[in-house]
Write a protein that holds these residues in place. Structure first.
Motif, PDB file in Angstrom:
ATOM      1  N   THR A  27       0.836  -1.205   0.000  1.00 53.42           N
ATOM      2  CA  THR A  27       0.000   0.000   0.000  1.00 53.42           C
ATOM      3  C   THR A  27       0.869   1.253   0.000  1.00 53.42           C
ATOM      4  N   VAL A  28       1.924   1.220   0.845  1.00 49.59           N
ATOM      5  CA  VAL A  28       2.808   2.382   0.928  1.00 49.59           C
ATOM      6  C   VAL A  28       3.397   2.706  -0.440  1.00 49.59           C
ATOM      7  N   PHE A  29       3.951   1.679  -1.099  1.00 53.10           N
ATOM      8  CA  PHE A  29       4.673   1.951  -2.342  1.00 53.10           C
ATOM      9  C   PHE A  29       3.754   2.127  -3.544  1.00 53.10           C
ATOM     10  N   LYS A  30       2.591   1.447  -3.533  1.00 49.94           N
ATOM     11  CA  LYS A  30       1.727   1.486  -4.710  1.00 49.94           C
ATOM     12  C   LYS A  30       0.637   2.544  -4.605  1.00 49.94           C
ATOM     13  N   VAL A  31       0.275   2.921  -3.368  1.00 50.09           N
ATOM     14  CA  VAL A  31      -0.854   3.837  -3.211  1.00 50.09           C
ATOM     15  C   VAL A  31      -0.448   5.158  -2.544  1.00 50.09           C
ATOM     16  N   THR A  32       0.121   5.049  -1.342  1.00 50.66           N
ATOM     17  CA  THR A  32       0.347   6.269  -0.559  1.00 50.66           C
ATOM     18  C   THR A  32       1.392   7.173  -1.211  1.00 50.66           C
ATOM     19  N   ILE A  33       2.549   6.625  -1.561  1.00 52.59           N
ATOM     20  CA  ILE A  33       3.602   7.462  -2.157  1.00 52.59           C
ATOM     21  C   ILE A  33       3.140   8.087  -3.476  1.00 52.59           C
ATOM     22  N   PRO A  34       2.542   7.287  -4.407  1.00 53.63           N
ATOM     23  CA  PRO A  34       2.046   7.941  -5.631  1.00 53.63           C
ATOM     24  C   PRO A  34       1.034   9.048  -5.344  1.00 53.63           C
ATOM     25  N   ALA A  35       0.185   8.853  -4.323  1.00 54.32           N
ATOM     26  CA  ALA A  35      -0.825   9.870  -4.023  1.00 54.32           C
ATOM     27  C   ALA A  35      -0.183  11.133  -3.457  1.00 54.32           C
ATOM     28  N   ALA A  36       0.973  10.973  -2.787  1.00 52.81           N
ATOM     29  CA  ALA A  36       1.634  12.128  -2.172  1.00 52.81           C
ATOM     30  C   ALA A  36       2.704  12.707  -3.095  1.00 52.81           C
ATOM     31  N   LYS A  37       2.666  12.256  -4.365  1.00 51.66           N
ATOM     32  CA  LYS A  37       3.722  12.573  -5.334  1.00 51.66           C
ATOM     33  C   LYS A  37       4.065  14.060  -5.401  1.00 51.66           C
ATOM     34  N   SER A  38       3.031  14.905  -5.498  1.00 51.03           N
ATOM     35  CA  SER A  38       3.328  16.324  -5.736  1.00 51.03           C
ATOM     36  C   SER A  38       4.026  16.955  -4.534  1.00 51.03           C
ATOM     37  N   GLY A  39       3.633  16.531  -3.328  1.00 50.57           N
ATOM     38  CA  GLY A  39       4.291  17.040  -2.133  1.00 50.57           C
ATOM     39  C   GLY A  39       5.742  16.605  -2.060  1.00 50.57           C
ATOM     40  N   ILE A  40       5.988  15.344  -2.415  1.00 48.49           N
ATOM     41  CA  ILE A  40       7.354  14.814  -2.376  1.00 48.49           C
ATOM     42  C   ILE A  40       8.221  15.524  -3.418  1.00 48.49           C
ATOM     43  N   LEU A  41       7.601  15.796  -4.571  1.00 50.71           N
ATOM     44  CA  LEU A  41       8.327  16.509  -5.622  1.00 50.71           C
ATOM     45  C   LEU A  41       8.694  17.920  -5.157  1.00 50.71           C
ATOM     46  N   SER A  42       7.752  18.601  -4.492  1.00 46.57           N
ATOM     47  CA  SER A  42       8.036  19.927  -3.954  1.00 46.57           C
ATOM     48  C   SER A  42       9.189  19.864  -2.968  1.00 46.57           C
ATOM     49  N   ALA A  43       9.158  18.835  -2.110  1.00 43.34           N
ATOM     50  CA  ALA A  43      10.225  18.668  -1.127  1.00 43.34           C
ATOM     51  C   ALA A  43      11.573  18.523  -1.827  1.00 43.34           C
ATOM     52  N   THR A  44      11.582  17.731  -2.911  1.00 44.69           N
ATOM     53  CA  THR A  44      12.819  17.531  -3.656  1.00 44.69           C
ATOM     54  C   THR A  44      13.327  18.845  -4.240  1.00 44.69           C
ATOM     55  N   VAL A  45      12.420  19.605  -4.841  1.00 41.11           N
ATOM     56  CA  VAL A  45      12.832  20.872  -5.446  1.00 41.11           C
ATOM     57  C   VAL A  45      13.376  21.829  -4.381  1.00 41.11           C
ATOM     58  N   LEU A  46      12.685  21.851  -3.234  1.00 42.08           N
ATOM     59  CA  LEU A  46      13.156  22.694  -2.130  1.00 42.08           C
ATOM     60  C   LEU A  46      14.546  22.240  -1.685  1.00 42.08           C
ATOM     61  N   GLY A  47      14.738  20.920  -1.668  1.00 46.06           N
ATOM     62  CA  GLY A  47      16.050  20.363  -1.330  1.00 46.06           C
ATOM     63  C   GLY A  47      17.108  20.820  -2.319  1.00 46.06           C
ATOM     64  N   ILE A  48      16.759  20.825  -3.609  1.00 44.76           N
ATOM     65  CA  ILE A  48      17.702  21.306  -4.635  1.00 44.76           C
ATOM     66  C   ILE A  48      18.091  22.744  -4.336  1.00 44.76           C
ATOM     67  N   GLY A  49      17.084  23.561  -4.000  1.00 47.00           N
ATOM     68  CA  GLY A  49      17.357  24.966  -3.696  1.00 47.00           C
ATOM     69  C   GLY A  49      18.294  25.117  -2.519  1.00 47.00           C
ATOM     70  N   ARG A  50      18.071  24.298  -1.494  1.00 45.29           N
ATOM     71  CA  ARG A  50      18.934  24.371  -0.311  1.00 45.29           C
ATOM     72  C   ARG A  50      20.349  23.943  -0.649  1.00 45.29           C
ATOM     73  N   ALA A  51      20.449  22.861  -1.423  1.00 42.17           N
ATOM     74  CA  ALA A  51      21.775  22.301  -1.710  1.00 42.17           C
ATOM     75  C   ALA A  51      22.596  23.245  -2.578  1.00 42.17           C
ATOM     76  N   ILE A  52      21.968  23.822  -3.587  1.00 40.07           N
ATOM     77  CA  ILE A  52      22.747  24.633  -4.528  1.00 40.07           C
ATOM     78  C   ILE A  52      23.150  25.968  -3.901  1.00 40.07           C
ATOM     79  N   GLY A  53      22.384  26.423  -2.893  1.00 44.77           N
ATOM     80  CA  GLY A  53      22.703  27.697  -2.261  1.00 44.77           C
ATOM     81  C   GLY A  53      23.582  27.571  -1.031  1.00 44.77           C
ATOM     82  N   GLU A  54      23.848  26.345  -0.589  1.00 46.46           N
ATOM     83  CA  GLU A  54      24.608  26.162   0.648  1.00 46.46           C
ATOM     84  C   GLU A  54      26.066  26.601   0.467  1.00 46.46           C
ATOM     85  N   THR A  55      26.559  27.338   1.441  1.00 48.07           N
ATOM     86  CA  THR A  55      27.894  27.903   1.313  1.00 48.07           C
ATOM     87  C   THR A  55      28.840  27.417   2.399  1.00 48.07           C
TER      88      THR A  55
END
Lengths: 294, 392
Positions: free
Chosen positions: A192-220
């Motif tokens: 259920t976790v891998f086939k249902v819950t994660i796909p349903a939360a896809k957009s939130g996880i994607l946002s988290a990833t993009v935010l992570g990219i922003g943090r990583a590229i700006g870290e000094t």
């Protein structure tokens, strides 16, 4: 009397509005000043070739050579590496917290993740310098421990809290009925976790990833001491030293002047460009997420 | 592979990742404590950072009683002792004339316990100490007697002392950090809170509200090194503030705006609509409603936002490095040449980068971690108060 009160209210409202506009003015001021100073060396008298700047692989202010291509490559590769390592670990931790862990454990884990987010980046740098760099020195085919690998590892750790907390929120937002329907069809909890819950939360996880990219590229500061910051050369492997866009600015800003300083602002403009892509993507994802909910 | 086996493997994987996250957190904190703990002692917590040498002219007590106590110099009301660093002041009478000495510029310079005496007029205590140490360092009592005799000589005249105040402590950085927190909250606090009031209570949905929200979202995404670049150009250079705590505080204040605004907005939105409507219905104006009804309820949320901001200020480095400088002394002004000051975090960084001193950096790190930890606990406490208010 009534008139007076009304004027009074109007004045206060205007004051509130002015405060709210400070944010807008700040963004505009930051963009205008950084871009003005950063684009200056490419125009006017004695301009520096923009192509040389963006494609050069050597940074030697004393010789008047300013090439940042190798830093762009290093920044992009390090960020990509951090995402490849950090996102799966972060997502799995979020799954553990949202789906599997008992309530008592979550109550310990959540503050722990918050604490991880609150640790100043300088201390991540200390950890990298004191633990990761000596370790890499031992296993690396090259002589030094400062390397892209060290940068990637520290960045992966630093984006963990962002990935975990945002993914956890979006996993928890998935309606319980989805899971129940899946169980009803005979699926196990993990399926259920891998086939249902994660796909349903896809957009939130994607946002988290993009935010992570922003943090990583700006870290000094965390990567400043572990990157090695060479003056030339594309990274050949994960063992080679790298100079990132951010560390280039922080390294030389305190003593730079004239053209060198302008070139550091130009580096800032390039960094800003990446950040704008990240912010734009994030905004697009949030909009899309909101529309889907409607 | 059966699906049950696959399930088991995936579950183990999930547990491993969660475990790894905890191991990383414990590893980092453990490392900082392990490396930094030997560096923490009372000297580290109470002393200035830089050693400071001063020449002081001191007069004597008008009336004093003789004493045979070892190391005691009755006419100055002081007791000396031999330490590893030299001849130090062990105890000082509260009315001792050494607390009223004048330095070269004619200002009163108060001597303190632990200050090291290096010269008495032409007699070099420092040289005598080195000689005594080189000759084996035996019989410290006799050596101390020699020094006190030099101080007791020449009755009725004033002495010129060369005194060194030992360094190695974090007091200047701690004070700079406090200044920085104060300044940032004074600047960003009111602006952020008033802005959120506008956004929640006054603004009507439309382009203006969208633009403001868009700007704040973008501010939150800009890395602090870019703030540093902007601050070093605008505040440090164009506004001629030089490397100063005010330039640093202004820069960090912009960086804090999204933090404060987002959190305060949440707190204001948490106040039920009905409260506002009843207040307006009772004849209160909008401003009165905000001041007497909305704000009191939102206070825990706002305080939690403030604590969050303090955490950011304490941990901030890239933006401050380019605007507030790295001088390890208490800033004497808000702007200008004497106004540069390093916060604890900046000092930890320069120690690692320039002096290769990981131990002291980690010792500062322990202090930082404790501050962050306390702030987070307090912030969580306030948030829970807010939730209680909402009846959840």
């Amino acid at each position: 009397m009534r008139q007076k009160v009304r004027i009074h209210e109007k004045i206060v409202e205007t004051l509130f509005l002015v405060c709210a506009l400070v944010g807008v003015i700040s963004v505009l001021a930051i963009i205008v000043f950084v871009f003005y100073k950063g684009l200056h060396p490419f125009f006017g008298e004695d301009p520096y070739s923009f192509t040389d700047f963006i494609t050069g692989v050597r940074w030697a202010p004393s010789e008047g050579t300013y090439g940042i291509f190798y830093m762009i490559v290093a920044s992009v590769l390090s960020t990509a590496g951090a995402i490849v390592i950090g996102v799966p670990i972060g997502l799995m931790t979020a799954v553990f917290m949202a789906e599997l862990a008992p309530e008592g454990m979550v109550r310990i884990l959540r503050p722990a993740v918050e604490l991880l987010a609150g640790i100043p980046s300088v201390l991540y740098g200390a950890f990298g310098l004191g633990v990761l760099v000596p370790f890499i020195r031992k296993v690396s085919p090259l002589v030094q421990g400062q390397s892209m690998l060290a940068v990637i590892l520290v960045l992966s750790i630093m984006i963990l809290p962002t990935i975990i907390s945002l993914s956890e929120t979006s996993l928890r937002a998935v309606p319980q009925s989805y899971r129940e329907a899946s169980y009803g069809l005979g699926a196990s909890k993990i399926q259920t976790v891998f086939k249902v819950t994660i796909p349903a939360a896809k957009s939130g996880i994607l946002s988290a990833t993009v935010l992570g990219i922003g943090r990583a590229i700006g870290e000094t500061m965390a990567v400043m001491m572990i990157a090695g910051n060479p003056t030339a050369g594309l990274p050949q492997s994960i063992w080679s030293m790298v100079r990132l866009l951010t560390t280039n600015i922080a390294m030389e800003m305190s003593y730079a002047s004239g053209r060198q300083q302008e070139m550091l602002f130009a580096t800032g403009v390039v960094l800003f460009f990446f950040i704008m892509i990240v912010n734009g993507t994030l905004l697009f994802l949030t909009r899309k997420g909101e529309e889907e909910q409607k | 592979m059966t699906s049950r086996k696959k399930d088991k493997i995936q579950e183990i994987l999930i547990n491993l990742c969660a475990g790894l996250t905890i191991v990383i957190l414990v590893g980092i904190i453990g490392f900082i404590f392990w490396r930094g703990f030997p560096g923490i002692d009372t000297d580290f917590l109470t002393r200035q950072w830089e050693e400071r040498t001063t020449y002081v002219n001191v007069g004597e007590y008008v009336e004093y009683s003789e004493s045979d106590e070892l190391g005691r110099v009755p006419r100055y009301g002081v007791t000396l002792e031999v330490t590893e660093e030299g001849v130090a002041i062990a105890a000082l009478d509260s009315s001792s004339s050494l607390t009223k000495g004048l330095d070269g510029a004619g200002r009163v310079y108060e001597l303190q316990e632990q200050d090291i005496l290096e010269e008495v007029d032409d007699y070099s205590v420092e040289d005598a100490f080195t000689q005594w140490q080189e000759s084996g360092g035996e019989n410290p009592d006799a050596f101390l007697k020699e020094v006190t005799d030099a101080l007791n000589a020449g009755e009725g005249t004033s002495h010129r002392l060369k005194v060194v105040r030992p360094g190695g402590g974090i007091i200047p950085m701690a004070v700079t950090t406090l200044y920085m927190i104060g300044l940032c909250l004074i600047i960003a606090g009111p602006i952020g809170i008033l802005a959120s009031i506008y956004l929640v209570e006054y603004a009507k949905p439309g382009p203006l509200l969208n633009i403001i929200h868009f700007a704040i979202q973008n501010l939150a995404g800009i890395p602090s090194i870019i703030y540093g670049l902007f601050g070093s150009l605008f505040f440090v250079q164009i506004c001629r503030m030089q490397y100063s705590i005010l330039a640093g505080a202004m820069t960090v204040s912009i960086l804090l705006l999204p933090v404060i605004i987002t959190a305060t907005e949440e707190a204001l939105k948490a106040i039920p609509r009905g409260y506002r409507e009843s207040s307006i219905g009772l004849g209160a104006t909008k401003l009165q409603t905000i001041w007497h009804v909305v704000l009191p309820g939102a206070i825990p949320g706002i305080l939690s936002a403030v604590l969050l901001s303090i955490g950011r200020i304490v941990g901030e480095s890239a933006a401050l490095l380019l605007t507030a400088g790295t001088v390890a002394s208490i800033p004497g002004a808000l702007v200008g040449s004497g106004a540069s000051g390093a916060t604890l975090t900046i000092k930890a960084y320069t120690l690692m980068k320039e002096e290769n001193d990981l131990q002291t950096a980690c010792a500062i790190g322990i202090i930082l971690l404790i501050i962050i930890f306390v702030l987070q606990i307090a912030s969580r406490w306030f948030s829970s108060r807010l939730l209680k208010h909402r009846g959840q």
